[in-house]
Design an enzyme around this catalytic site. Structure first.
Site, PDB file in Angstrom:
ATOM      1  N   TYR A 214      -7.222  10.152   3.583  1.00 43.26           N
ATOM      2  CA  TYR A 214      -7.278   9.322   4.609  1.00 43.26           C
ATOM      3  C   TYR A 214      -6.177   9.909   5.733  1.00 43.26           C
ATOM      4  O   TYR A 214      -5.232  10.392   5.398  1.00 43.26           O
ATOM      5  CB  TYR A 214      -6.759   7.871   4.227  1.00 43.26           C
ATOM      6  N   HIS A 222     -11.857   4.584   6.866  1.00 45.65           N
ATOM      7  CA  HIS A 222     -12.429   5.354   5.675  1.00 45.65           C
ATOM      8  C   HIS A 222     -11.815   6.701   5.801  1.00 45.65           C
ATOM      9  O   HIS A 222     -11.521   7.424   6.663  1.00 45.65           O
ATOM     10  CB  HIS A 222     -13.908   5.072   5.795  1.00 45.65           C
ATOM     11  N   LYS A 258     -18.545  11.505   4.549  1.00 46.29           N
ATOM     12  CA  LYS A 258     -17.048  12.343   4.390  1.00 46.29           C
ATOM     13  C   LYS A 258     -17.552  14.029   4.315  1.00 46.29           C
ATOM     14  O   LYS A 258     -18.682  14.380   3.595  1.00 46.29           O
ATOM     15  CB  LYS A 258     -16.678  11.909   2.599  1.00 46.29           C
TER      16      LYS A 258
END
Length: 294
Positions: A214, A222, A258
């Site tokens: 993070y 997120h 991600k």
């Protein structure tokens, strides 16, 4: 499908806070060991659960808000169990998850009606929970072993005791954590590395990886990156990973927005010497003709 890799970056650990000769380094450590104030926060190492339990409620908020360390065992992140049940905040993450599960059970069809009734009978309402607990906070605050050792070793902000209330030194913590988790030394090096760069690493098992990173903390946005730790031992051949394994993993990371990082940890012969570890990072991205046109 093509693959694209970035340039490899190798950085030694730990991150240097000051330079100079070994003599100067030793004198600085001696000075801080004598004159540095003792940490005020105390935790207990719970070996059976591989976590450190923080007792004092006054330090819980400070730990969580000053670096996003730890989590409540009855919450997804910030320990809010008591406040959620008192205020019955329907917009909390936990309440959203519970409501989503209820909708799935209602929409299951078939013979799920009877099972749903049984499930609802076994679920206590917030008012019932508060009465049973006498309106006291039964939630405990936990640090994982990487967070706890970073607070002890890198920041000198935490004292850890064993279950029989014996104060543990840094060496004691290292030995006990390595005994509790055989890959602790490898994963801690990665945790220390990213923490020192300003990232907030958290457990990534939910996404099939070792850590998620993070930028500011789970409370803000997120995670941007997902990290897989790949240990490289000096006297062993690196374990081979198949392309199918990598493609499956990257597919999951892409679905949750991600970027996948393959983090190779070069392990020295003496695993207790953190100065001799080094890291090689490889960022893996799926190349798409539609998204990567010039």
């Amino acid at each position: 499908m093509s693959k694209s890799f970035n340039k490899k970056v190798t950085i030694p650990l730990p991150v240097s806070l000051y330079g100079g000769s070994k003599l100067l380094h030793g004198l600085i450590r001696l000075y801080y060991s004598v004159f540095l104030p003792q940490p005020k926060i105390t935790g207990t190492f719970m070996e059976f659960g591989r976590f450190v339990w923080i007792h004092d409620q006054t330090w819980i908020t400070k730990l969580h808000q000053s670096g996003s360390f730890g989590k409540g065992d009855l919450s997804r992140s910030d320990p809010t169990w008591l406040d959620r049940n008192i205020q019955q905040n329907k917009e909390s993450l936990e309440e959203i998850t519970i409501e989503r599960r209820r909708r799935r059970r209602r929409g299951g069809g078939g013979g799920g009606g009877r099972n749903q009734e049984v499930d609802n009978e076994n679920i206590l309402k917030p008012e019932q929970l508060l009465v049973l607990t006498n309106y006291s906070n039964v939630e405990t605050f936990q640090l994982d072993l990487y967070e706890a050792f970073f607070l002890v070793y890198a920041l000198n902000s935490l004292r850890i005791k064993s279950t029989n209330q014996k104060l543990l030194s840094i060496n004691d913590c290292w030995s006990m954590f390595c005994k509790s988790n055989r890959l602790f030394h490898v994963n801690y090096v990665v945790y220390h590395f990213y923490r020192s760069l300003g990232w907030v690493p958290k457990n990534g098992s939910k996404f099939g990886v070792d850590f998620v990173l993070y930028e500011s903390g789970p409370a803000f946005k997120h995670a941007d990156f997902a990290v897989i730790v790949l240990p490289l031992y000096p006297d062993k051949i690196e374990e081979r990973k198949s392309w199918l394994w990598l493609l499956r993993l990257n597919r999951i990371c892409t679905q949750v927005k991600k970027t996948l990082i393959l983090c190779h940890v070069h392990i020295p012969h003496n695993i207790d010497s953190l100065n001799d570890y080094s890291i090689t990072q490889v960022i893996y991205k799926r190349w798409s003709p539609q998204k990567n046109r010039e």
